[in-house]
Design a protein around this motif. Structure first.
Motif, mmCIF file in Angstrom:
data_model
loop_
_atom_site.group_PDB
_atom_site.id
_atom_site.type_symbol
_atom_site.label_atom_id
_atom_site.label_comp_id
_atom_site.label_asym_id
_atom_site.label_seq_id
_atom_site.Cartn_x
_atom_site.Cartn_y
_atom_site.Cartn_z
ATOM 1 N N THR A 1 0.823 -1.199 0.000
ATOM 2 C CA THR A 1 0.000 0.000 0.000
ATOM 3 C C THR A 1 0.860 1.253 0.000
ATOM 4 O O THR A 1 1.959 1.275 0.545
ATOM 5 N N TRP B 1 -4.456 7.116 -3.096
ATOM 6 C CA TRP B 1 -3.895 5.882 -2.565
ATOM 7 C C TRP B 1 -3.743 4.857 -3.683
ATOM 8 O O TRP B 1 -4.396 4.939 -4.713
ATOM 9 N N GLY B 2 -2.851 3.879 -3.440
ATOM 10 C CA GLY B 2 -2.650 2.771 -4.369
ATOM 11 C C GLY B 2 -2.400 1.487 -3.607
ATOM 12 O O GLY B 2 -1.797 1.505 -2.535
ATOM 13 N N LYS C 1 -4.513 -4.700 -8.887
ATOM 14 C CA LYS C 1 -4.115 -3.331 -8.559
ATOM 15 C C LYS C 1 -5.354 -2.456 -8.418
ATOM 16 O O LYS C 1 -6.295 -2.574 -9.203
ATOM 17 N N ASN D 1 -6.623 1.733 -7.054
ATOM 18 C CA ASN D 1 -6.239 3.063 -6.596
ATOM 19 C C ASN D 1 -7.468 3.945 -6.493
ATOM 20 O O ASN D 1 -8.548 3.580 -6.963
ATOM 21 N N ALA E 1 -4.826 4.008 2.275
ATOM 22 C CA ALA E 1 -4.291 2.926 1.443
ATOM 23 C C ALA E 1 -4.285 1.603 2.213
ATOM 24 O O ALA E 1 -4.661 0.556 1.676
ATOM 25 N N ALA F 1 2.738 0.413 -6.328
ATOM 26 C CA ALA F 1 1.726 1.087 -5.507
ATOM 27 C C ALA F 1 1.914 2.605 -5.581
ATOM 28 O O ALA F 1 0.936 3.353 -5.703
ATOM 29 N N LEU G 1 0.572 3.860 -8.806
ATOM 30 C CA LEU G 1 -0.893 3.906 -8.784
ATOM 31 C C LEU G 1 -1.394 5.193 -8.125
ATOM 32 O O LEU G 1 -2.410 5.757 -8.550
ATOM 33 N N VAL G 2 -0.682 5.657 -7.111
ATOM 34 C CA VAL G 2 -1.023 6.940 -6.484
ATOM 35 C C VAL G 2 -0.905 8.055 -7.518
ATOM 36 O O VAL G 2 -1.817 8.867 -7.682
ATOM 37 N N ALA H 1 -3.761 7.980 -10.016
ATOM 38 C CA ALA H 1 -5.020 8.498 -9.480
ATOM 39 C C ALA H 1 -4.992 10.022 -9.405
ATOM 40 O O ALA H 1 -5.986 10.683 -9.713
#
Length: 150
Positions: free
Chosen positions: A7, A21-22, A34, A36, A51, A133, A136-137, A140
């Protein structure tokens, strides 16, 4: 066999600021998923706790899960600091209400229904899934800036 939840959360370009968050979730059969999401205005701490909540929530209740994060704040709040906070009525060492209390309570609620172990990794230290992760943040946040839902 157990689950692994990597996370990460962050606020950018400022803290506080837009936050997201991811989660990279590895199932016992090694399947990788995955996730996010965009939070809105928040802090790095809010994003990191969120997360962890999001990652653990995606693991079946009762399952073993390793929560992996580069946030010592999140991991220590879940393990080392919790007993003292609860003993003092969720007050910190300065006798102030613990910051982000509602998120901590939600994290404890989710964690308590799973068998959680924690592991810290250094952020931007080359750990593949921690880096994913983190990416991914960023995705987003970029989607929110572009006016698209993450």
């Amino acid at each position: 066999m157990s689950w692994i939840a990597y996370t990460d959360g962050g606020a950018a370009p400022s803290n506080p600021g837009p936050s997201a968050w991811g989660v990279v979730l590895i199932a016992p059969d090694k399947t990788v998923q995955k996730f996010n999401g965009y939070i809105g205005r928040g802090t790095n701490q809010i994003a990191e706790i969120t997360a962890a909540i999001e990652g653990l929530s995606r693991v079946p209740a009762g399952a073993e899960v390793e929560l992996v994060s580069d946030s010592q704040y999140t991991l220590k709040g879940l393990t080392e600091w919790r007993a003292g906070w609860e003993r003092r009525g969720f007050r910190n060492s300065k006798n102030e209400i613990v910051a982000n209390l509602e998120l901590w309570k939600k994290l404890y609620e989710v964690a308590d229904t799973r068998k959680v172990k924690v592991r810290w990794v250094r952020g931007h230290g080359g750990d593949r899934y921690n880096e994913e992760a983190d990416a991914l943040v960023g995705q987003a946040l970029a989607a929110a800036r572009a006016g698209k839902a993450a």
